[in-house]
Scaffold this motif. Structure first.
Motif, short mmCIF file in Angstrom:
data_model
loop_
_atom_site.label_atom_id
_atom_site.label_comp_id
_atom_site.label_asym_id
_atom_site.label_seq_id
_atom_site.Cartn_x
_atom_site.Cartn_y
_atom_site.Cartn_z
N MET A 170 -4.30 11.40 4.91
CA MET A 170 -5.10 12.11 3.91
C MET A 170 -5.16 11.33 2.60
O MET A 170 -6.23 11.21 1.98
N LYS A 171 -4.03 10.80 2.16
CA LYS A 171 -3.98 10.10 0.88
C LYS A 171 -4.84 8.84 0.87
O LYS A 171 -5.45 8.50 -0.14
N GLU A 172 -4.90 8.15 2.00
CA GLU A 172 -5.63 6.89 2.05
C GLU A 172 -7.10 7.07 2.40
O GLU A 172 -7.80 6.11 2.66
N ARG A 173 -7.56 8.30 2.36
CA ARG A 173 -8.98 8.56 2.57
C ARG A 173 -9.64 9.29 1.41
O ARG A 173 -10.85 9.30 1.29
N THR A 195 0.83 -1.20 0.00
CA THR A 195 0.00 0.00 0.00
C THR A 195 0.87 1.26 0.00
O THR A 195 2.09 1.20 0.22
N TYR A 196 0.23 2.38 -0.21
CA TYR A 196 0.92 3.67 -0.18
C TYR A 196 1.52 3.90 1.21
O TYR A 196 2.66 4.37 1.33
N GLY A 197 0.77 3.56 2.26
CA GLY A 197 1.27 3.76 3.61
C GLY A 197 2.49 2.94 3.92
O GLY A 197 3.41 3.40 4.61
N GLU A 198 2.56 1.71 3.41
CA GLU A 198 3.71 0.85 3.65
C GLU A 198 4.95 1.39 2.95
O GLU A 198 6.05 1.36 3.50
N GLN A 199 4.78 1.89 1.75
CA GLN A 199 5.91 2.47 1.03
C GLN A 199 6.36 3.77 1.67
O GLN A 199 7.55 4.09 1.70
N ALA A 200 5.41 4.55 2.20
CA ALA A 200 5.78 5.78 2.91
C ALA A 200 6.52 5.46 4.20
O ALA A 200 7.48 6.15 4.57
N ASN A 201 6.11 4.40 4.89
CA ASN A 201 6.81 3.99 6.10
C ASN A 201 8.23 3.53 5.78
O ASN A 201 9.17 3.80 6.54
N LEU A 202 8.39 2.85 4.65
CA LEU A 202 9.72 2.45 4.21
C LEU A 202 10.58 3.68 3.95
O LEU A 202 11.76 3.71 4.31
N ALA A 203 10.00 4.71 3.34
CA ALA A 203 10.75 5.94 3.08
C ALA A 203 11.19 6.59 4.39
O ALA A 203 12.32 7.11 4.49
N LEU A 204 10.32 6.57 5.39
CA LEU A 204 10.70 7.12 6.70
C LEU A 204 11.89 6.36 7.28
O LEU A 204 12.82 6.96 7.83
N GLY A 240 -9.22 10.16 -2.94
CA GLY A 240 -8.51 10.02 -4.20
C GLY A 240 -8.19 8.59 -4.55
O GLY A 240 -8.61 7.63 -3.89
N PRO A 241 -7.41 8.40 -5.63
CA PRO A 241 -7.11 7.05 -6.14
C PRO A 241 -6.30 6.20 -5.17
O PRO A 241 -6.39 4.97 -5.22
N VAL A 242 -5.50 6.82 -4.30
CA VAL A 242 -4.72 6.03 -3.34
C VAL A 242 -5.64 5.30 -2.38
O VAL A 242 -5.38 4.15 -1.99
N ALA A 243 -6.73 5.93 -1.98
CA ALA A 243 -7.69 5.27 -1.08
C ALA A 243 -8.28 4.03 -1.74
O ALA A 243 -8.42 2.98 -1.10
N VAL A 244 -8.61 4.14 -3.03
CA VAL A 244 -9.16 2.99 -3.77
C VAL A 244 -8.11 1.89 -3.87
O VAL A 244 -8.40 0.70 -3.68
N HIS A 245 -6.87 2.27 -4.15
CA HIS A 245 -5.79 1.29 -4.28
C HIS A 245 -5.54 0.56 -2.96
O HIS A 245 -5.35 -0.66 -2.94
N THR A 246 -5.57 1.30 -1.86
CA THR A 246 -5.36 0.67 -0.56
C THR A 246 -6.43 -0.36 -0.25
O THR A 246 -6.14 -1.46 0.25
N LYS A 247 -7.67 -0.05 -0.56
CA LYS A 247 -8.76 -1.00 -0.34
C LYS A 247 -8.57 -2.25 -1.19
O LYS A 247 -8.82 -3.37 -0.73
#
Length: 389
Positions: free
Chosen positions: A329-332, A257-266, A334-341
């Protein structure tokens, strides 16, 4: 290596039962995503909210201790040879019949002086105090002669401090507008909102610390506040640049998911953020030591204090607030929210147990299901019946 390959490699190490065990410092330096920040964003939001609440309550209830440049008054200064803070304060009270606002020692050695901050004195009061100080301490001027001219008295207007504050506020508004435009153009609007929110957090908490501890607010403090904004923004943009790199094309992948990749970036920029903060703090602490032990309190100390507090707060906001807020915000929307689901639904349907699932919220319409147990006597998948021809 492509993003999809990176995702595959990471997925192969995120099973709960196969995650390799490494020491804390090994995980910190390698930045392989072992520290879950984004997944625990609710906890960090609560901590951040509590910090902001404490800062605002202190600002409202306690207020600030403003320096003479903001409140106005009279500043009296005399050589400290034979004079102490307590003796000067006692003489001031006896002579004028009221307490001074503050008495402090500045400098060291032959340049050591006693500074008195007082409410505005008229000419008669100033002359009376100067004569009393001269009679009591017999101060010497720079040429070593006993002289009343060694005692300096200056009236300070609050207008100058107000002008400094007004110009600082204008500079702050312009700075935030430019930052918002740049980040929106370079990255996207959600990153701009997150970065600006982190800057507001930095300003509020730094001001709250000044209110809680009672640091004196001077023009140097206002200048330092603008300085820490640039430092905090730099750290946040570095993290966002890595987030943008890791999440490029994420909507075409189904493993992470977007959140997992963002956590990796952190995790990949965590050590850099820590090193930058430590390297930045060392000279500031050195400056504070010089200000306190060698030069005494003054402009240098005021600037060092706000830089020290701001750097620590800025490092916290860039790691534990800006990026988690971005993911939220991204996971609620726009398209990122759909992708996460879609990713979470795919995992739920396959019954895969992933440690990385914790880094993204599970939508209400997606239920985690465990794989069904095999029927008694059923053959393992992929095995052929040897008796079958």
């Amino acid at each position: 290596m492509t993003t999809e390959q990176d995702s595959t490699d990471l997925d192969s190490h995120t099973d709960l039962g196969t995650l390799p065990h490494h020491s804390f410092f090994n995980r910190l330096y390698t930045g392989t995503g072992a520290f879950e920040v984004v997944g625990n964003r609710v906890m960090w939001f609560r901590i951040t909210g509590a910090i902001i609440a404490i800062a605002i309550l202190s600002i409202v209830l306690r207020g600030f201790t403003f320096g003479i440049d903001f409140e106005g008054g009279t500043r009296i200064q005399l050589p400290a040879d034979g004079a102490t803070e307590q003796s000067v304060e006692n003489l001031y009270s006896t002579t004028l019949g009221h307490e001074p606002v503050a008495v402090q020692t500045v400098g060291a050695g032959s340049s050591k002086t006693i500074q008195i901050r007082s409410e505005a004195l008229n000419a008669e009061q100033s002359n009376k105090l100067q004569n009393a100080l001269f009679t009591k301490f017999q101060p010497k001027d720079r040429e070593g002669r006993v002289s009343a001219d060694a005692i300096s008295i200056a009236d300070v207007s609050s207008t100058w401090g107000g002008q400094i504050t007004q110009k600082a506020l204008i500079a702050l508004v312009v700075f935030l507008a430019i930052v918002a435009a740049y980040i929106t153009f370079r990255f996207e609007r959600f990153m701009a909102i997150s970065a600006l929110s982190a800057l507001v957090f930095d300003l509020t908490v730094t001001a709250g610390v000044y209110s809680i501890i009672g640091f004196e607010v001077t023009p140097a403090t206002v200048i330092g506040m603008l300085t820490i904004l640039g430092y905090s923004l730099y750290d946040t943009v570095v993290v966002f640049d890595k987030v943008d790199e890791n999440t490029r094309g994420i909507q075409h992948l189904t493993k992470r998911t977007y959140g997992e990749q963002a956590n990796l970036a952190l995790n990949q920029t965590l050590m850099r953020s820590i090193n930058t903060t430590i390297i930045g703090i060392i000279p500031v602490v050195s400056m504070m030591i010089i200000a306190v032990w060698l030069l005494g309190v003054g402009t240098l100390k005021d600037l060092a204090l706000v830089l020290l507090v701001g750097m620590i707060v800025g490092a916290y906001s860039s790691i534990f607030f800006a990026t988690p807020l971005l993911v939220w915000m991204k996971e609620r929307w726009g398209p990122v929210a759909v992708h996460t689901k879609k990713v979470l639904a795919r995992r739920a349907s396959s019954g895969t147990s992933k440690a990385a699932v914790a880094s993204a919220p599970v939508p209400a319409n997606v239920k985690k299901t465990a794989p069904s147990a095999p029927r008694p006597g059923a053959r393992p998948a992929g095995k052929r019946n040897k008796n079958r021809h």
